[in-house]
Design an enzyme around this catalytic site. Structure first.
Site, PDB file in Angstrom:
ATOM      1  N   HIS A   1       0.817  -1.222   0.000  1.00 17.90           N
ATOM      2  CA  HIS A   1       0.000   0.000   0.000  1.00 17.90           C
ATOM      3  C   HIS A   1       0.851   1.273   0.000  1.00 17.90           C
ATOM      4  CE1 HIS A   1      -4.077  -1.744   0.617  1.00 17.90           C
ATOM      5  NE2 HIS A   1      -3.350  -2.782   0.978  1.00 17.90           N
TER       6      HIS A   1
ATOM      7  N   ASP B   1       3.560   9.484  -0.618  1.00 20.93           N
ATOM      8  CA  ASP B   1       2.370   8.712  -0.255  1.00 20.93           C
ATOM      9  C   ASP B   1       2.159   7.630  -1.302  1.00 20.93           C
ATOM     10  OD1 ASP B   1       0.016   8.117   1.168  1.00 20.93           O
ATOM     11  OD2 ASP B   1      -0.506  10.237   1.368  1.00 20.93           O
TER      12      ASP B   1
HETATM   13  P1  ADQ Z   1      -3.087   6.109   4.798  1.00 23.79           P
HETATM   14  O1  ADQ Z   1      -1.676   6.563   4.991  1.00 23.79           O
HETATM   15  O2  ADQ Z   1      -3.876   5.944   6.032  1.00 23.79           O
HETATM   16  O3  ADQ Z   1      -3.150   4.754   3.953  1.00 23.79           O
HETATM   17  P2  ADQ Z   1      -4.993   7.633   2.962  1.00 23.79           P
HETATM   18  O4  ADQ Z   1      -5.061   6.864   1.716  1.00 23.79           O
HETATM   19  O5  ADQ Z   1      -4.920   9.096   2.711  1.00 23.79           O
HETATM   20  O6  ADQ Z   1      -3.735   7.262   3.836  1.00 23.79           O
HETATM   21  O7  ADQ Z   1      -6.261   7.480   3.931  1.00 23.79           O
HETATM   22  C1  ADQ Z   1      -6.928   6.342   4.175  1.00 23.79           C
HETATM   23  C2  ADQ Z   1      -8.315   6.610   4.800  1.00 23.79           C
HETATM   24  O8  ADQ Z   1      -8.231   7.166   6.104  1.00 23.79           O
HETATM   25  C3  ADQ Z   1      -9.190   7.552   3.974  1.00 23.79           C
HETATM   26  O9  ADQ Z   1     -10.390   6.896   3.713  1.00 23.79           O
HETATM   27  C4  ADQ Z   1      -9.422   8.751   4.881  1.00 23.79           C
HETATM   28  O10 ADQ Z   1     -10.706   9.330   4.776  1.00 23.79           O
HETATM   29  C5  ADQ Z   1      -9.224   8.180   6.259  1.00 23.79           C
HETATM   30  N1  ADQ Z   1      -8.743   9.281   7.107  1.00 23.79           N
HETATM   31  C6  ADQ Z   1      -7.602   9.965   6.984  1.00 23.79           C
HETATM   32  N2  ADQ Z   1      -7.553  10.949   7.900  1.00 23.79           N
HETATM   33  C7  ADQ Z   1      -8.691  10.881   8.605  1.00 23.79           C
HETATM   34  C8  ADQ Z   1      -9.258  11.660   9.662  1.00 23.79           C
HETATM   35  N3  ADQ Z   1      -8.610  12.719  10.138  1.00 23.79           N
HETATM   36  N4  ADQ Z   1     -10.469  11.295  10.157  1.00 23.79           N
HETATM   37  C9  ADQ Z   1     -11.116  10.251   9.636  1.00 23.79           C
HETATM   38  N5  ADQ Z   1     -10.657   9.504   8.624  1.00 23.79           N
HETATM   39  C10 ADQ Z   1      -9.461   9.816   8.118  1.00 23.79           C
HETATM   40  C11 ADQ Z   1      -2.233   3.868   3.285  1.00 23.79           C
HETATM   41  C12 ADQ Z   1      -1.207   4.528   2.351  1.00 23.79           C
HETATM   42  C13 ADQ Z   1      -1.911   5.386   1.297  1.00 23.79           C
HETATM   43  C14 ADQ Z   1      -2.926   4.533   0.535  1.00 23.79           C
HETATM   44  C15 ADQ Z   1      -3.834   3.767   1.486  1.00 23.79           C
HETATM   45  C16 ADQ Z   1      -4.710   2.752   0.746  1.00 23.79           C
HETATM   46  O11 ADQ Z   1      -0.302   5.332   3.111  1.00 23.79           O
HETATM   47  O12 ADQ Z   1      -0.955   5.937   0.396  1.00 23.79           O
HETATM   48  O13 ADQ Z   1      -3.714   5.382  -0.302  1.00 23.79           O
HETATM   49  O14 ADQ Z   1      -3.071   3.036   2.447  1.00 23.79           O
HETATM   50  O15 ADQ Z   1      -3.944   1.876  -0.020  1.00 23.79           O
END
Ligand code: ADQ
Length: 462
Positions: free
Chosen positions: A161, A370
């Protein structure tokens, strides 16, 4: 190959499906994987999130709405070494190009191997002959090889991921070769973008001397061939856009609109993580107010960032730094009736986020690195097509490859950020619509259901 093959999903943590009829069906990655598991009556295996005195190897199973989850507890030492240690203090920073933050400790490396072995040992008896196994993410890189060493011959796929770093960074990891060799025991390797895939293929070719075919992604070493491809993850479009008419999203939208009145709301939503570029984002905002002091009456920035991985020191530091920077901007720029930065240290439901995104006319998504970044896609999905907001997106997010019509920025440059904010604030409706139209089809069509079925189709075919 058969569509009938049962599916076994393995990840560090497991998302228990919501019972049928429970309020607010599950969306996102967890929802899509649960749907695939339900289709194929599979099992989702992982750590319970609980710390036990000692790891017992006992599996706790639960079946909800046609999906079985199987979880194990880990000991405190396992969690310290495998999760907080090797996964989150070594691999996470290194894979996000942060050599300066990566720690290399023999003990945590051993803990990582030990826990992967524990996963293999407890999972092995659950795997039936024709099952296909899908392993997720950097916590479990060696798991496929550990299963093979126990005689598992099933098709096993792995999806990363997060980014795969360039070879010159990656080789700073002690025993890097050993780690990558384990990956070649999977039948299928998935990466978020072509860029991360290219870095991986480059490593295999130059450091391992593997035979690599860039066109097909096939990697051959020691008589074994695996296939590596890019599968960009997306959002659960139907579920997310379906939140539009919920009370929670409407209320959240109204709350933000009524509290910002005539000012434009600009929003950032991230886990509190140094890869998300939050201090750099605040530097850009500070630069913007330095340049245009009067615009403090036009713009309010809302950063929602719930803490994550609080047992890791670098995460405590980033939190303190952010509080300090937000405080400095507010101290310098606030007036009795105007506070330019609202920094909110908690999470919200997806329905509430939908409402906040819709009320915010600028979405600021500026990670330093990311794998993909789903917030960028969610922000767009929540926009009103008649009057859409502007997405400012880091060129270093995996999502940028698909989203060239966003305002792309270098998140390290306060000037670049400041300039993009000014451009977004003044962007005419026509241009906002044009950019939105150009971006929305990939958000809608390249969704998480397609991602799941593309990966499983290719794994089925191996
Ligand atoms: P993350 O680093 O967690 O995931 P991201 O893809 O931006 O990053 O977010 C995942 C989920 O978390 C989103 O659905 C978002 O809405 C939720 N989220 C983030 N901040 C939040 C908040 N403050 N309150 C509530 N919900 C929140 C990892 C990788 C990413 C990749 C994903 C999926 O780092 O690059 O896109 O996995 O593969």
């Amino acid at each position: 190959m058969s569509q009938e093959a049962r599916l076994v999903v393995v990840s560090n943590r497991v998302a228990v499906p919501k019972a049928r009829g429970a309020a607010g069906a599950q969306g996102g990655l967890a929802g899509a994987l649960n749907a695939a598991l339900k289709d194929r009556s599979g099992v989702w295996f992982g750590w319970s999130g609980e710390e036990a005195e000692e790891h017992s190897g006992e599996i706790s199973t639960q079946t909800t709405d046609g999906v079985t989850t199987a979880t194990i507890d880990l000991s405190k030492r396992d969690v310290d070494e495998y999760y907080n240690g090797y996964a989150n203090s070594t691999l996470w920073p290194l894979f996000h190009y942060r050599l300066d933050l990566a720690e290399y400790e023999r003990e945590t490396g051993k803990g990582y191997e030990r826990v992967n072995e524990r996963f293999a040992e407890t999972l092995h008896p659950l795997i039936e002959d024709d099952d296909i196994v899908w392993v997720h993410d950097y916590h479990l890189i060696p798991l496929g090889e550990r299963l093979r060493s126990r005689g598992v011959k099933n098709r096993i796929g792995f999806f990363l991921h997060i980014p795969w770093p360039p070879t010159r960074l990656f080789v700073s990891l002690p025993y890097h070769e050993r780690l990558v060799r384990t990956m070649l025991h999977y039948d299928l390797l998935g990466f978020q973008t072509q860029e991360w895939l290219d870095s991986f293929l480059h490593y295999c070719r130059t450091e391992l001397g593997a035979e690599v075919d860039d066109a097909t992604g096939s990697i051959t070493l020691d008589g074994r061939t695996t296939i590596a491809r890019a599968y960009p993850i997306g959002i659960d479009w139907d579920h997310f856009t379906g939140l539009k008419d919920t009370g929670d999203s409407r209320q959240a939208e109204q709350r933000l609109l009524s509290s910002t009145r005539r000012r434009t709301a600009m929003i950032g939503v991230d886990r509190l993580d140094y890869s998300k570029g939050l201090p750099e984002r605040l530097d850009g905002i500070s630069r913007f107010f330095d340049r245009f002091p009067d615009r403090v009456r036009d713009l309010v920035f809302i950063q929602i960032a719930p803490p994550s991985r609080e047992d890791v020191e670098s995460y405590q530091q980033i939190r303190a730094l952010l509080e300090q920077k937000a405080g400095q901007i507010n101290g310098a720029r606030s007036e009795v009736d105007v506070v330019p930065v609202r920094y909110v240290n908690r999470g919200y439901s997806h329905a509430e986020l939908y409402g906040f995104f819709r009320a915010a006319k600028i979405g600021l998504v500026t990670p330093l690195r990311d794998g993909m970044n789903l917030v960028a896609k969610e922000y767009l999905a929540a926009q009103d097509p008649e009057d859409p907001g502007v997405l400012i997106l880091s060129r270093f997010a995996g999502a940028a490859a698909q989203m060239q019509d966003a305002l792309l920025v270098n998140p390290h440059s306060p000037d670049d950020l400041s300039h993009a904010i000014a451009t977004a604030l003044d962007m005419p409706l026509e241009e906002r619509r044009r950019r939105y139209e150009a971006l929305i089809s990939t958000v809608r069509d390249d969704n998480v259901q397609d991602w799941t079925s593309n990966f499983l189709r290719d794994l089925d075919a191996r």
